[in-house]
Design a protein around this motif. Sequence first.
Motif, PDB file in Angstrom:
ATOM      1  N   GLU A 435       0.862  -1.188   0.000  1.00 39.99           N
ATOM      2  CA  GLU A 435       0.000   0.000   0.000  1.00 39.99           C
ATOM      3  C   GLU A 435       0.904   1.245   0.000  1.00 39.99           C
ATOM      4  OE1 GLU A 435      -2.142   0.722   3.653  1.00 39.99           O
ATOM      5  OE2 GLU A 435      -0.699  -0.463   4.791  1.00 39.99           O
ATOM      6  N   PRO A 436       0.452   2.353  -0.603  1.00 42.74           N
ATOM      7  CA  PRO A 436       1.270   3.560  -0.553  1.00 42.74           C
ATOM      8  C   PRO A 436       1.342   4.075   0.890  1.00 42.74           C
ATOM      9  CG  PRO A 436      -0.820   3.975  -1.682  1.00 42.74           C
ATOM     10  CD  PRO A 436      -0.808   2.536  -1.320  1.00 42.74           C
ATOM     11  N   PHE A 437       2.444   4.705   1.239  1.00 44.43           N
ATOM     12  CA  PHE A 437       2.565   5.240   2.598  1.00 44.43           C
ATOM     13  C   PHE A 437       3.395   6.512   2.561  1.00 44.43           C
ATOM     14  CE2 PHE A 437       5.918   2.136   1.804  1.00 44.43           C
ATOM     15  CZ  PHE A 437       7.061   2.766   2.243  1.00 44.43           C
ATOM     16  N   THR A 438       3.405   7.233   3.672  1.00 44.89           N
ATOM     17  CA  THR A 438       4.268   8.412   3.759  1.00 44.89           C
ATOM     18  C   THR A 438       5.089   8.349   5.038  1.00 44.89           C
ATOM     19  OG1 THR A 438       2.508   9.648   4.837  1.00 44.89           O
ATOM     20  CG2 THR A 438       2.734   9.995   2.490  1.00 44.89           C
ATOM     21  N   TYR A 439       6.243   8.993   4.990  1.00 42.61           N
ATOM     22  CA  TYR A 439       7.048   9.142   6.199  1.00 42.61           C
ATOM     23  C   TYR A 439       6.726  10.519   6.757  1.00 42.61           C
ATOM     24  CZ  TYR A 439       9.815   5.943   3.280  1.00 42.61           C
ATOM     25  OH  TYR A 439      10.222   4.940   2.441  1.00 42.61           O
ATOM     26  N   GLU A 440       6.451  10.574   8.044  1.00 43.13           N
ATOM     27  CA  GLU A 440       6.257  11.876   8.677  1.00 43.13           C
ATOM     28  C   GLU A 440       7.418  12.049   9.656  1.00 43.13           C
ATOM     29  OE1 GLU A 440       2.045  13.218   9.694  1.00 43.13           O
ATOM     30  OE2 GLU A 440       3.075  13.202  11.626  1.00 43.13           O
ATOM     31  N   ILE A 441       8.291  12.972   9.347  1.00 45.43           N
ATOM     32  CA  ILE A 441       9.534  13.098  10.113  1.00 45.43           C
ATOM     33  C   ILE A 441       9.521  14.421  10.878  1.00 45.43           C
ATOM     34  CG2 ILE A 441      12.065  13.116   9.926  1.00 45.43           C
ATOM     35  CD1 ILE A 441      11.653  11.760   7.125  1.00 45.43           C
ATOM     36  N   PHE A 485      16.794  12.168   0.241  1.00 42.37           N
ATOM     37  CA  PHE A 485      16.356  13.408  -0.404  1.00 42.37           C
ATOM     38  C   PHE A 485      16.850  14.618   0.368  1.00 42.37           C
ATOM     39  CE2 PHE A 485      13.120  12.038   2.565  1.00 42.37           C
ATOM     40  CZ  PHE A 485      12.724  13.188   3.215  1.00 42.37           C
ATOM     41  N   HIS A 486      16.818  15.741  -0.317  1.00 38.10           N
ATOM     42  CA  HIS A 486      17.247  17.005   0.273  1.00 38.10           C
ATOM     43  C   HIS A 486      16.010  17.772   0.733  1.00 38.10           C
ATOM     44  CE1 HIS A 486      18.082  21.393  -0.960  1.00 38.10           C
ATOM     45  NE2 HIS A 486      18.437  21.255   0.287  1.00 38.10           N
ATOM     46  N   HIS A 487      16.084  18.354   1.923  1.00 37.57           N
ATOM     47  CA  HIS A 487      14.953  19.160   2.394  1.00 37.57           C
ATOM     48  C   HIS A 487      15.465  20.263   3.322  1.00 37.57           C
ATOM     49  CE1 HIS A 487      10.905  20.167   3.621  1.00 37.57           C
ATOM     50  NE2 HIS A 487      10.443  19.297   2.729  1.00 37.57           N
ATOM     51  N   GLY A 488      14.875  21.436   3.206  1.00 36.64           N
ATOM     52  CA  GLY A 488      15.220  22.534   4.110  1.00 36.64           C
ATOM     53  C   GLY A 488      14.646  22.291   5.507  1.00 36.64           C
ATOM     54  N   ILE A 489      15.346  22.772   6.524  1.00 36.97           N
ATOM     55  CA  ILE A 489      14.867  22.615   7.903  1.00 36.97           C
ATOM     56  C   ILE A 489      14.846  24.003   8.554  1.00 36.97           C
ATOM     57  CG2 ILE A 489      15.173  21.363  10.084  1.00 36.97           C
ATOM     58  CD1 ILE A 489      17.232  19.582   8.534  1.00 36.97           C
ATOM     59  N   HIS A 490      13.640  24.481   8.839  1.00 34.52           N
ATOM     60  CA  HIS A 490      13.517  25.811   9.438  1.00 34.52           C
ATOM     61  C   HIS A 490      13.937  25.791  10.893  1.00 34.52           C
ATOM     62  CE1 HIS A 490      11.498  27.180   5.914  1.00 34.52           C
ATOM     63  NE2 HIS A 490      10.701  26.133   5.965  1.00 34.52           N
ATOM     64  N   GLU A 502       7.903   8.740  -4.009  1.00 31.36           N
ATOM     65  CA  GLU A 502       8.972   9.657  -4.420  1.00 31.36           C
ATOM     66  C   GLU A 502      10.363   9.049  -4.263  1.00 31.36           C
ATOM     67  OE1 GLU A 502       8.045  14.027  -3.128  1.00 31.36           O
ATOM     68  OE2 GLU A 502       7.072  12.704  -1.684  1.00 31.36           O
ATOM     69  N   SER A 503      10.426   7.836  -3.789  1.00 34.05           N
ATOM     70  CA  SER A 503      11.699   7.177  -3.452  1.00 34.05           C
ATOM     71  C   SER A 503      12.821   7.392  -4.469  1.00 34.05           C
ATOM     72  CB  SER A 503      11.450   5.678  -3.305  1.00 34.05           C
ATOM     73  OG  SER A 503      12.667   4.991  -3.282  1.00 34.05           O
ATOM     74  N   SER A 504      14.031   7.571  -3.943  1.00 43.23           N
ATOM     75  CA  SER A 504      15.198   7.764  -4.800  1.00 43.23           C
ATOM     76  C   SER A 504      15.809   6.443  -5.261  1.00 43.23           C
ATOM     77  CB  SER A 504      16.267   8.554  -4.057  1.00 43.23           C
ATOM     78  OG  SER A 504      16.769   7.765  -2.986  1.00 43.23           O
ATOM     79  N   VAL A 505      15.197   5.324  -4.901  1.00 45.56           N
ATOM     80  CA  VAL A 505      15.703   4.056  -5.427  1.00 45.56           C
ATOM     81  C   VAL A 505      14.793   3.492  -6.517  1.00 45.56           C
ATOM     82  CG1 VAL A 505      16.842   3.490  -3.233  1.00 45.56           C
ATOM     83  CG2 VAL A 505      14.633   2.462  -3.751  1.00 45.56           C
ATOM     84  N   THR A 506      13.571   4.014  -6.595  1.00 46.34           N
ATOM     85  CA  THR A 506      12.627   3.392  -7.532  1.00 46.34           C
ATOM     86  C   THR A 506      12.412   4.219  -8.791  1.00 46.34           C
ATOM     87  OG1 THR A 506      10.728   4.443  -6.471  1.00 46.34           O
ATOM     88  CG2 THR A 506      11.345   2.251  -5.675  1.00 46.34           C
ATOM     89  N   ILE A 507      11.953   3.524  -9.796  1.00 44.24           N
ATOM     90  CA  ILE A 507      11.637   4.142 -11.078  1.00 44.24           C
ATOM     91  C   ILE A 507      10.148   4.487 -11.060  1.00 44.24           C
ATOM     92  CG2 ILE A 507      11.230   1.841 -12.092  1.00 44.24           C
ATOM     93  CD1 ILE A 507      12.424   2.919 -14.660  1.00 44.24           C
ATOM     94  N   SER A 508       9.809   5.665 -11.563  1.00 46.08           N
ATOM     95  CA  SER A 508       8.401   6.050 -11.405  1.00 46.08           C
ATOM     96  C   SER A 508       7.491   5.438 -12.462  1.00 46.08           C
ATOM     97  CB  SER A 508       8.244   7.563 -11.364  1.00 46.08           C
ATOM     98  OG  SER A 508       9.267   8.197 -12.035  1.00 46.08           O
ATOM     99  N   LYS A 509       7.995   5.285 -13.674  1.00 46.14           N
ATOM    100  CA  LYS A 509       7.080   4.774 -14.705  1.00 46.14           C
ATOM    101  C   LYS A 509       7.882   4.084 -15.799  1.00 46.14           C
ATOM    102  CE  LYS A 509       3.175   4.603 -17.108  1.00 46.14           C
ATOM    103  NZ  LYS A 509       2.972   3.160 -17.126  1.00 46.14           N
ATOM    104  N   VAL A 510       7.432   2.927 -16.195  1.00 46.90           N
ATOM    105  CA  VAL A 510       8.027   2.265 -17.363  1.00 46.90           C
ATOM    106  C   VAL A 510       6.974   2.289 -18.465  1.00 46.90           C
ATOM    107  CG1 VAL A 510       8.983   0.101 -18.242  1.00 46.90           C
ATOM    108  CG2 VAL A 510       9.334   0.730 -15.845  1.00 46.90           C
TER     109      VAL A 510
END
Length: 624
Positions: A435-441, A485-490, A502-510
């Motif tokens: 199932e799709p999921f999100t990380y909340e950090i 991934f890169h993200h700004g931190i206030h 959005e994973s940096s290891v996976t391919i989004s579409k073939v």
Amino acid sequence: MTLKEKQDRILALFEHLTSLTKHQLPEEQRDARLHDLGHLLRGELSSCFHKEHLEEATHLYEALYKAKNFDDFIHLCEEARQIVNEGMFVYAVSVAILHRDDCKGLAVPPIQEIFPDRFIPAETITQAMKDDHHRKEHEALVVDMEETGNILNPEQRLAYFREDIEINAHHWHWHLVFPATWRPEVMGKVKDRKGELFYYMHQQMCARYDCDRMSVGLQRMIPFQNFEETLEGYSAHLTSLISGLHYASRPEGLHIRDLNDISLQEMERWRGRILDAIHPGHLHDAHGNEVKLDEEHGIDTLGSLIEASHESKNEEYYGNLHNWGHVMLARVHDHDGRFHENPGVMSDTSTSLRDPIFYRYHRFIDNMFQEYKASLHHYTKKELTFPEISVSHVTVKAKVPNIIHTYMATDELELSHGIHLNGPTKVKYHHLNHEPFTYEIHVENKSDSVKHGTFRIFLAPKYDELGNRLILNEQRRLFIELDKFHHGIHKGSNTIVRNSTESSVTISKVHTFNELKAGVGVKESNTEYCSCGWPQHMLVPRGNEKGMDFQLFVMVTDWEDDNVNGALSLICADAVSYCGARDHKYPDKRPMGFPFDRPIDARTPSQFATPNMSFTDIRIQFVH
Ligand code: CUO
């Protein structure tokens, strides 16, 4: 010529290659640039690991790469199609397309549609061909994929992993993006940290495999140990349509024997010499100079040496260990070629992941890299810390917080572009999905200014096969990268939300052959590099029915120190962690796999963790 027209010309090159005849365009009618080609005959299985095959393929991709313009390129491809071996043709033309500037924005069609016989069991393809004879006009056929074994073989529980169409396609594409024979002096582009990426991507495939082994109740793989050991059996259930022969089975109890091209003794000698370089921390290049295996480049140098790739500092002396290992393992059943059998699946990058020996062999290779990593100092707290930044907690948001559900999904693969059939013919198959999921950090920034973080997310099982807590140094070999991934931190408290897709290891579409024909995906810029990437549906391990315990690791490091290319928007850096970014340096300065790439003294996460890290218990539950 429009992009769409170019794409159509390319698609035509790749269609129905399984029906080519043995007839080759006579030497005198060929373009002079294609004279020294056609050595590997049609109908043979080409191998991206076999030295001679690779040399011929390189000759072709370099000629294609140098073609004056797009028309000249297509003209050469069309002629090459009438000369060279089918598999070699696809390999070389694909490498050229992925690197030519006038092919930017064009896609190579999926390898699983070009050669479905490398992915779909022979029984299923035979069934489709039979049905095709009885097809009513305009009828679209669908056949179900056959299983390749049964539960008498416990390894069959991993068939969903090893035979996953897209992980095999990923591996094929990875080796297209990083050809072992890549010569920067000819191709004009340096592949940054190619040797290190060879080590890391394969290390990750093995770690992923072990996570899935543990998910189905099997123990972690037993690494291949030496060239004399007795091997397990394996049957691929694949028949190569270009040859009519099956990919060889390996009856249980065989062991590697000398080939005509290479002996076991040479393999042993190379291995010994490589270890002799690792232990004192330097090797000898082809001119007799000492090359230090230093902290910054050591792993990269070693990767090229072991693969071996063109960048090997001394192939004469250290040999070509990994590549020949694939070839030897693929030929155990007919080592001197007396039966003129096909090799087994280990000989090709698009099929080798199917065989359990692949992982055991790559773990054996990885163990050599680990010897080197063990010679480096262990990371100090200072190297791990990001001052003033702390991760307070992390939640995986899915239907139930901190539980990710996995399940088997259904998909279809079109056969009729690869195989001459009278109409659309699909194979219906199953694959793992989640199932799709999100990380909340939740991150705190105690400084007075905005900071830039590199967020590194990994996952590993928490317990071993017996239910005992894994010590961290053992667990580190199982940590699989999920995202970076890169993200700004206030200043103050931040909640950073990141989606699993959005994973940096996976391919989004073939894009499928049909989609490319219809022009879908063609206008998106630079889709071509995106052919490399781990499938999204295999992002997380299967887990088990009860809900298997994993630890999600999140670490934030200082992006100002880590980043290499600045804030450039990279072209098609879809699966950048495993595949790099086209024409750019690898965007993260840290060693690949950081911080789990080196041995860890701390026994538990709490002893290891600095404030900018967190370990979160999550579960992965497989639902039927
Ligand atoms: Cu990719 Cu051995 O290099 O399979």
